[in-house]
Design an enzyme around this catalytic site. Sequence first.
Site, PDB file in Angstrom:
ATOM      1  CB  CYS A  25      -1.159   8.381   2.179  1.00 33.48           C
ATOM      2  SG  CYS A  25      -2.623   9.382   2.409  1.00 33.48           S
ATOM      3  NE  ARG A  50       0.392   2.243   3.020  1.00 33.64           N
ATOM      4  CZ  ARG A  50       0.202   1.458   4.067  1.00 33.64           C
ATOM      5  NH1 ARG A  50       0.610   0.215   4.019  1.00 33.64           N
ATOM      6  NH2 ARG A  50      -0.377   1.901   5.149  1.00 33.64           N
ATOM      7  CD1 TRP A 121      -7.154   5.717  -2.195  1.00 30.69           C
ATOM      8  CD2 TRP A 121      -8.065   6.611  -0.356  1.00 30.69           C
ATOM      9  NE1 TRP A 121      -8.475   5.360  -2.159  1.00 30.69           N
ATOM     10  CE2 TRP A 121      -9.071   5.896  -1.047  1.00 30.69           C
ATOM     11  CE3 TRP A 121      -8.416   7.258   0.823  1.00 30.69           C
ATOM     12  CZ2 TRP A 121     -10.371   5.804  -0.588  1.00 30.69           C
ATOM     13  CZ3 TRP A 121      -9.728   7.170   1.281  1.00 30.69           C
ATOM     14  CH2 TRP A 121     -10.683   6.441   0.572  1.00 30.69           C
ATOM     15  CG  ASN A 147      -1.124   6.694   6.371  1.00 27.00           C
ATOM     16  OD1 ASN A 147      -2.321   6.877   6.206  1.00 27.00           O
ATOM     17  ND2 ASN A 147      -0.570   5.491   6.438  1.00 27.00           N
ATOM     18  N   GLY A 148      -3.088   9.423   7.797  1.00 30.42           N
ATOM     19  CA  GLY A 148      -3.999   9.356   8.937  1.00 30.42           C
ATOM     20  C   GLY A 148      -5.028  10.452   8.872  1.00 30.42           C
ATOM     21  CD  GLU A 533     -13.749 -11.893  -2.303  1.00 31.13           C
ATOM     22  OE1 GLU A 533     -14.383 -11.161  -1.527  1.00 31.13           O
ATOM     23  OE2 GLU A 533     -12.648 -11.572  -2.777  1.00 31.13           O
ATOM     24  CE  LYS A 537     -11.704  -9.070  -5.044  1.00 29.45           C
ATOM     25  NZ  LYS A 537     -11.506  -9.329  -3.693  1.00 29.45           N
ATOM     26  CD  GLU A 540     -12.466  -4.924  -4.154  1.00 29.53           C
ATOM     27  OE1 GLU A 540     -12.202  -6.112  -4.429  1.00 29.53           O
ATOM     28  OE2 GLU A 540     -11.891  -4.296  -3.258  1.00 29.53           O
ATOM     29  CG  HIS A 556     -37.240 -14.156  -0.146  1.00 32.73           C
ATOM     30  ND1 HIS A 556     -38.505 -14.400   0.316  1.00 32.73           N
ATOM     31  CD2 HIS A 556     -36.573 -15.329  -0.039  1.00 32.73           C
ATOM     32  CE1 HIS A 556     -38.595 -15.670   0.695  1.00 32.73           C
ATOM     33  NE2 HIS A 556     -37.438 -16.250   0.487  1.00 32.73           N
ATOM     34  CE  LYS A 657      -3.781  -5.678  -0.820  1.00 32.35           C
ATOM     35  NZ  LYS A 657      -4.805  -6.548  -1.445  1.00 32.35           N
TER      36      LYS A 657
END
Length: 662
Positions: A25, A50, A121, A147-148, A533, A537, A540, A556, A657
């Site tokens: 957070c 965040r 979050w 936060n944690g 990547e 992207k 997400e 394959h 983030k």
Amino acid sequence: LQRLEYRGYDSAVAPPSTRAAKNMCGIVAYCGNAQAADILVAGLQRLEYRGYDSAGVAIIQKSEDSGGKQESKRQKSAAPKADGAEAKIKICKQAGKVANLAKACENSDVKGTLGIAHTRWATHGPPTDRNSHPHVSCDGKIAVVHNGIVENFAALKTKLEGLGYKMASDTDTELIAHLIYDVRKKKAMPLEEAVRQALTQVHGAFGLGVVCADEPDILIGARRGSPLILGIGDDEYVLASDASAVIERTRRVTYLNDGDMVVITRGAGYQIKSLDGVKLIREVQELEMSLQEIQKGEFKHFMLKEICEQPEVLENCMRGRLNHDTGDINLGGLTPYLQRIIAAPRIIICACGTSWHAALTGEYMIENLAKIPVEVEYASEFRYRNPVLYKSDVVVAVSQSGETADTLAAISLAKKHGCLTVGICNTVGSTIARETDCGVYLHAGPEIGVASTKAFTAQICVMCMIALKLLKEKGDDSTADFKKKLKALAALPDKVRKVLEEKEKVLNMSRVFRYASNFLYLGRGFNFPVALEGALKLKEISYIHAEGYPAAEMKHGPIALIDQFMPVVVIAPCNDPNAEKLQSNIEEVLARGGSVIAISDETKNEDLERKCEYVVHVPNTEEFLMPLLTVIPLQLMSYYIADMRQCNVDQPRNLAKSVTVE
Ligand code: M6R
């Protein structure tokens, strides 16, 4: 239920309250002379990337602060029975975005000049008003933002419930408020000491802000595992998870180390101590960030701004480091360690997500150019799989935020084995940057969009410079080819500008494909990590399923997915050594009715144009530099598709983030 469990298993497996809370957070806290609510909400808006499930503030309100307004439904006094108390804590919290909280605060009378705030979050405990921070002790006099993760959540909860405490939320944070209250009540001690003693009982990570109505001029912050930065203004202090929430008030900051606690006392300054109470001195630094860097300006989203900033980002990343005339590469942080690095039997690069893709590009570059063996590891696997590590190994952490818990743990493990640790981070002063023996900053400027773009290209740029520097250090820089490579690297910002001129074409192409439900991305060699990547992207931010594969792997397995509904993005530069093989892969897709979007170079190839639905051209460059160009159209396509699908581009669902818990 057991048979149906695959359809959903949140509450049948274990009630929410018995599972550990995880949050990544944003915290902001203020002590000064201005109205705290305005500053806190503005700070939360900067930190919203965040976490954006819910948000809240707690303000210490002294009798002289309170206005005459009635309390609104959302805003409660947390200390209704504080008879005769001088101060009380006013709380305003809301599920949803910070904008909701801003409105709620406007309509309420949360007045006062000291307070704490939080944007959440959560993966556990629904994002409701009830689970939003701040959380308060049972008497409403102590408020906490956190936060944690409290790892001994279950044990602490049982203990506190046994002592008669009633839980008002599903969160682990609430336990901290009760613990502080419990210690303080039993031993009648000041808040500072109560926080210190309460934290001895907490296992796990925390970045914490604490206030108490009985000590209305004190603000306490503490950290273990989650970042905290203290902004020092004129007669005011801002404590926050990162610099973006501080910069509007002051540029003077000090970064708290793990295990630090800061006690800010109105009128008496601040003191940093260890969690054991030992006084500490921490350096005060000047922030390099500018306000403009954290504002969207004319752009619709931060992500688009950050994609478009890439030419300047690459220039900044190379500035003062690369001189293609003299053939010099100056990576100051690495200089004292270069001999050790080239003598290392191997380099291990640890990272997560997009940074892992950059790390993979780094492997290709370092092995190709400097001929040093490289292994790339998911930090989350590396830390737990008991890897064989030797003192002579060099372990590199790649992280935009510099706070990713798994990457940080990988570094701690490497340090335990005596390896040299190197950080490649964007956020100045971040934990990984400080915990590693040496490193290279990206200088990409703050990246606010949750989907990483400019940090990715800057990470690759740093990887290129490291690979070339190691090559030089090994004495293999005498050839004209070396200078040619440096020159090609220096020419990249202008080439990226040229790719960005293709925006309109990518926009049109995105319009055509926006309704697809699956995408396949293929690449070979240096462009294989770009395929990964590109797929990440798109996933997400547009929530479209996408897979990245080495092009040769298609047959394959993934070839089974191809039909007329499956767009396949092939990164197929025509002057690539694997160009013919890539053309064959394109044929294989077409033979099964798939549509191909090719990302190619400027080499004329009518056959490619004829066969593919779209071909986006990027300028020619050295093979190892291609990823820096080929990734740009993929970033743009993800952005446009997500925007057309009306997704929240900068704050995609479920993501945050900075992943500060594992
Ligand atoms: O801050 P870091 O680079 O360590 O973050 C690693 C990943 O969490 C991050 O790259 C994530 O995959 C991004 N959302 C990618 O866009």
